[in-house]
Design an enzyme around this catalytic site. Structure first.
Site, PDB file in Angstrom:
ATOM      1  N   GLU A   1       0.815  -1.221   0.000  1.00  0.00           N
ATOM      2  CA  GLU A   1       0.000   0.000   0.000  1.00  0.00           C
ATOM      3  C   GLU A   1       0.846   1.267   0.000  1.00  0.00           C
ATOM      4  O   GLU A   1       0.503   2.265   0.622  1.00  0.00           O
ATOM      5  CB  GLU A   1      -0.971   0.028   1.199  1.00  0.00           C
ATOM      6  CG  GLU A   1      -1.699  -1.265   1.497  1.00  0.00           C
ATOM      7  CD  GLU A   1      -2.310  -1.913   0.258  1.00  0.00           C
ATOM      8  OE1 GLU A   1      -2.569  -1.220  -0.735  1.00  0.00           O
ATOM      9  OE2 GLU A   1      -2.486  -3.131   0.274  1.00  0.00           O
ATOM     10  N   GLY A   2       1.950   1.224  -0.719  1.00  0.00           N
ATOM     11  CA  GLY A   2       2.791   2.404  -0.846  1.00  0.00           C
ATOM     12  C   GLY A   2       4.079   2.263  -0.072  1.00  0.00           C
ATOM     13  O   GLY A   2       4.061   2.198   1.163  1.00  0.00           O
TER      14      GLY A   2
END
Length: 600
Positions: free
Chosen positions: A441-442
């Site tokens: 997620e990043g």
């Protein structure tokens, strides 16, 4: 002792630090009391220990396989997830009106975190489905909600998010997946998506993909991205499953950790017509998707905490029982060996783990509390302040635990010595599982750019002002107490350095130079927030010590004070150097030429 939860600490955070009792008096949560919350956590712990934990090693070794066009996982994975779904944990925080339990997010996150500590690979399927369902609840048309939400909240259908592509990982403005209108409601989806967790399996009846794609007339870049609901199997008007929707798995990615979670390359529409529904408005897909992404980032941070906790609990248990060596003052080789927890360096490693894990857990709990406070806010201003704080802290709660609770897992391996890196013990698996959260997620660098480049400047810096005001209130509470004099000085100095670094980056006209050390800023920022939350915990613990006499209670609160002091003495000083590099706009990394890494 349990290896998946420390219930005393969980109760301490929920009730003594973050005052869950007050929240339970709100109408939204009036159906619950302490006894019922305890029952929910009891059920989560029982499922974790009886169903998730026993199959964790098996799913790690027997990872999903691609056989005759289908993804095959050990059947025990399906059975364990079915138990969690039957207990209502997919729907824990959703409104009763849509079939949820309407639990406070603080409690739902704690319960699902217990499952993650036992078996993160299985818990992933659940948290992706919950985040997917939350997005649909916020943005989908009513007819889509009625079709898709009930089976997802019942845990019969699972969900994913499909953002990255082979040529576009974090750079979402470069995606190429297309959506061609078929009629007023349907779109023909074509393209490929990469790194899709839970993208294909036989663990649920259907898989609901949320897919970023471009409409034919969309503008270039991030402003031209729309969001679509694309099921693996089409859904008839009565909710029954229809034909295969031509979402085809092109292959599985084999990872170092979380191996029980499938990770796929998916082709949409390659073998036939693939149909999807528009979610939200055209060309506003990123805004919708980040509703899910931000929730996923909080959940990834929580998963990092729980993986760190699982390693810490196992290392602590091992250190209490493993006999080896003698105290430094004991030179008699015939004297009995002592448990390794008697050795000071082992206590140092355990204390470092405790400080990281319980600090990270406080951070995750605080962010969950903001969601609850927003849900019961009595005014628009109060709700807005919760939103601002949560936006500011989202990159922090995702990244700080994934960095420092991973270090905790590393220390757990070290405590076990040679046994630590063998598969005879689970600590190496917890490390491998947690290592993925650094990127999920990043990646860490993306979170730093988000925090320094956007979040601290949002709304004219109002979110940062709100956070600093809350930290200032805690400092004002601690300042009159001589016991906390050292912590007050250290945190005040760290805040001054944070402000100076923030102002210097904001004043720099070269965005590349301003953000050159954004990752260092992110880490320092996280340390300041966690130090604040440790001081809050320590204030509660110090007051409680004056009121309790039982040895076990005093041990718990003494442990809190020791961990707080460790964090302030061993960890917090590092932020001064990090913030100094940001404040001086240091260009060491920026100036390094790419050809100079090896030269001729």
């Amino acid at each position: 002792m349990s290896h998946v939860v420390h219930r005393r600490n969980l109760d301490f955070l929920l009730y003594e630090v973050f005052n869950l009792d007050a929240l339970l008096k709100e109408n939204r949560f009036a159906a619950f009391d302490r006894a019922m919350i305890s029952e929910v956590l009891d059920v989560a712990q029982a499922i974790a220990e009886d169903h998730f934990l026993p199959c964790a090693a098996e799913l790690d070794v027997s990872e999903p396989r691609f056989v005759d066009g289908k993804v095959v996982s050990p059947d025990v994975a399906r059975q364990a997830l079915k138990v969690a779904a039957s207990a209502g944990f997919f729907a824990a925080s959703f409104d009763e009106a849509v079939g949820g339990m309407q639990l406070p997010v603080m409690v739902a996150m704690a319960a699902n975190g217990i499952l993650a500590a036992a078996n993160l690979a299985l818990a992933n399927y659940q948290f992706l489905t919950v985040a997917n369902a939350n997005l649909l609840s916020a943005f989908a048309a009513p007819e889509l909600k009625s079709l898709f939400l009930p089976p997802m909240l019942e845990g019969r259908w699972f969900g994913t998010m499909c953002l990255s592509e082979p040529q576009a990982g974090s750079s979402l403005s470069d995606i190429r997946t297309r959506a061609e209108p078929v009629d007023a409601h349907l779109y023909r989806i074509s393209g490929s998506k990469m790194w899709i967790s839970g993208g294909d399996h036989e663990l649920s009846e259907n898989i609901v993909h949320l897919v970023l794609a471009r409409l034919p007339d969309s503008p270039p870049g991030a402003k031209g991205i729309s969001l679509f609901l694309v099921p693996k199997y089409r859904v008839n008007d009565d909710g029954s499953l229809g034909d295969f929707n031509n979402v085809v798995t092109a292959g599985l990615n084999h990872k170092m950790g979380q191996r029980g979670t499938t990770n796929c390359l998916l082709n949409f529409g390659e073998s036939g017509e693939c149909l999807g529904f528009l979610i939200g408005r055209p060309n506003e897909g990123l805004a919708c998707m980040f509703h899910m992404m931000n929730e996923a980032r909080i959940t990834v941070g929580t998963a990092s905490v729980m993986s760190g906790l699982a390693g810490y609990l196992y290392a602590l248990d091992y250190a209490r029982t493993r006999l080896q060596g003698r105290r430094a003052r004991d030179r008699d080789p015939l004297s009995p060996q002592v448990p390794i927890i008697e050795h000071v360096d082992v206590r140092r490693m355990l204390l470092a783990q405790k400080a990281a894990v319980e600090g990270g857990q406080a951070l995750a709990c605080y962010c969950a509390m903001l969601l609850d406070l927003k849900a019961v806010a009595s005014s628009g201003k109060a709700a807005e302040e919760c939103d601002l704080l949560l936006e500011l802290l989202t990159p922090v709660v995702k990244s700080w635990p994934s960095e420092h609770c991973l270090e905790s897992n590393k220390l757990a391996i070290q405590v076990l010595g040679g046994y630590g890196y063998t598969r005879d013990y689970p600590v190496e698996r917890h490390y491998r599982d947690n290592r993925l959260n650094h990127i999920h997620e990043g990646a860490l660098g993306i979170q730093g750019l988000d925090l320094l480049g956007r979040k601290v400047r949002a709304s004219g810096g109002r979110a940062l002002d709100l956070l600093l005001a809350r930290i200032g209130a805690t400092l004002a509470e601690a300042d009159p107490l001589p016991f906390f004099a050292e912590e007050v000085v250290a945190l005040t100095q760290a805040l001054d350095a944070l402000r100076a670094a923030t102002n210097a980056a904001a004043a720099c006209h070269d965005p590349e130079q301003a953000l050159a050390n954004a990752t260092l800023y992110l880490d320092g920022f996280g340390h300041v927030v966690v130090a604040w939350l440790w001081l809050r915990q320590a204030l509660v613990a110090k007051a409680a010590l004056d009121m309790v006499s039982a040895a076990s209670a005093r041990d718990f609160y003494d442990g809190k004070l020791a961990a707080c002091r460790y964090f302030f003495r061993y960890e917090l000083p590092s932020v001064l150097q990090k913030f100094s590099l940001v404040e001086t706009l240091d260009t060491t990394c920026m100036a390094m030429r790419r050809d100079a890494f090896l030269g001729g």
